[in-house]
Design an enzyme around this catalytic site. Structure first.
Site, PDB file in Angstrom:
ATOM      1  N   SER A  69       4.073   0.008   1.645  1.00 58.09           N
ATOM      2  CA  SER A  69       3.422   0.701   2.749  1.00 58.09           C
ATOM      3  C   SER A  69       4.371   1.775   3.252  1.00 58.09           C
ATOM      4  O   SER A  69       5.582   1.530   3.385  1.00 58.09           O
ATOM      5  CB  SER A  69       3.080  -0.263   3.890  1.00 58.09           C
ATOM      6  OG  SER A  69       2.482   0.440   4.962  1.00 58.09           O
ATOM      7  N   GLU A  70       3.823   2.971   3.510  1.00 61.18           N
ATOM      8  CA  GLU A  70       4.700   4.090   3.881  1.00 61.18           C
ATOM      9  C   GLU A  70       5.410   3.879   5.204  1.00 61.18           C
ATOM     10  O   GLU A  70       6.355   4.601   5.521  1.00 61.18           O
ATOM     11  CB  GLU A  70       3.932   5.411   3.892  1.00 61.18           C
ATOM     12  CG  GLU A  70       2.797   5.523   4.888  1.00 61.18           C
ATOM     13  CD  GLU A  70       1.455   5.183   4.267  1.00 61.18           C
ATOM     14  OE1 GLU A  70       0.450   5.778   4.679  1.00 61.18           O
ATOM     15  OE2 GLU A  70       1.418   4.312   3.373  1.00 61.18           O
ATOM     16  N   ASN A  71       4.957   2.896   6.012  1.00 65.68           N
ATOM     17  CA  ASN A  71       5.683   2.654   7.259  1.00 65.68           C
ATOM     18  C   ASN A  71       6.940   1.817   7.052  1.00 65.68           C
ATOM     19  O   ASN A  71       7.624   1.493   8.015  1.00 65.68           O
ATOM     20  CB  ASN A  71       4.764   2.028   8.320  1.00 65.68           C
ATOM     21  CG  ASN A  71       4.111   0.751   7.848  1.00 65.68           C
ATOM     22  OD1 ASN A  71       4.104   0.457   6.664  1.00 65.68           O
ATOM     23  ND2 ASN A  71       3.551  -0.012   8.768  1.00 65.68           N
ATOM     24  N   GLY A  72       7.253   1.462   5.774  1.00 65.21           N
ATOM     25  CA  GLY A  72       8.583   0.928   5.514  1.00 65.21           C
ATOM     26  C   GLY A  72       8.701  -0.472   4.956  1.00 65.21           C
ATOM     27  O   GLY A  72       9.566  -1.225   5.411  1.00 65.21           O
ATOM     28  N   SER A  96      11.219   5.498   2.752  1.00 60.66           N
ATOM     29  CA  SER A  96       9.880   5.213   2.238  1.00 60.66           C
ATOM     30  C   SER A  96       9.255   6.441   1.595  1.00 60.66           C
ATOM     31  O   SER A  96       8.689   6.378   0.494  1.00 60.66           O
ATOM     32  CB  SER A  96       8.988   4.698   3.370  1.00 60.66           C
ATOM     33  OG  SER A  96       7.726   4.311   2.882  1.00 60.66           O
TER      34      SER A  96
END
Length: 219
Positions: free
Chosen positions: A49-52, A91
């Site tokens: 997930s791009e939020n980390g 990320s």
């Protein structure tokens, strides 16, 4: 009573079949996040997930949600043993550096050139571009998971009327009616969903479609 899957479940189940053991996969907001629930137990995929986070899983049980552990849409998730957490810069370094095998994104439109529009609807409040442009451009393979039609008509169009997300041609489009591959010469209908005919797909689609050789008889 026998369970009858809805359109989004049909799409998520079919997309799950495209993922291979060992893949690093980003799941976009909305429908794509459902894909994780339909993975075969024999296939181990590293969900990003791009939020980390790399190694996210569905929430393991009721009451175990943590406000610091969410997917891209802000929904609570779990983490597999060995999962990694990192900041947004790292990320997006993974995404932009081409280190993801697959990204699964929702879509508002896909046109005959394989362009995806999924980040803005004029006149409506939406979250904004977010990581969409990076997620269409960076990963090795881009799969669009979307319903075939909206209330206003087909989402597979001759040319996107909404702003496109990237100049890159997406690799596959999965809807509740069909699996369609954008190519350099147009959209190719590769597969129809159970109970759906080639004619059904053509009638629901604005864009021109070519029929894959294995489907010619059914046309």
């Amino acid at each position: 009573m026998k369970h009858r899957p809805n359109a989004k479940e049909v799409i998520a189940r079919r997309v799950a079949q495209e993922l291979r053991d060992g893949d690093c996969v980003n799941l976009g907001i909305g429908l794509p996040t459902m894909v994780a629930a339909y993975m075969s137990p024999s296939v181990r995929v590293h969900f990003h997930s791009e939020n980390g986070i790399m190694g996210m899983s569905p929430l393991p049980g009721e009451g175990l949600d943590d406000p610091c552990l969410t997917d891209a849409g802000g929904r609570p998730i779990g983490a597999l043993p060995g999962a990694s957490a990192f900041d947004s810069a790292f990320s997006f370094g993974l995404i932009r550096g081409g280190h993801l095998d697959v990204t699964v994104l929702g879509g508002l439109e896909v046109d005959e050139a394989g362009h995806l529009a999924n980040w803005m609807v004029p006149g409506r409040m939406v979250p904004g571009m977010g990581g969409a442009m990076d997620l269409v451009t960076g990963p090795r393979r881009v799969i669009v998971a979307m319903t075939h039609r909206s209330p206003s008509g087909s989402k597979l169009v001759k040319r996107c009327s909404l702003p496109i997300t990237s100049l890159r041609r997406v690799d596959l489009v999965v809807t509740e009616l069909a699996v369609i591959e954008p190519t350099a010469t147009g959209l190719v209908l590769k597969e129809t969903a159970p109970g759906v005919t080639v004619r059904d797909v053509f009638e629901a689609t604005e864009a021109a479609l070519k029929i894959a050789p294995g489907l010619e008889r059914a046309a």
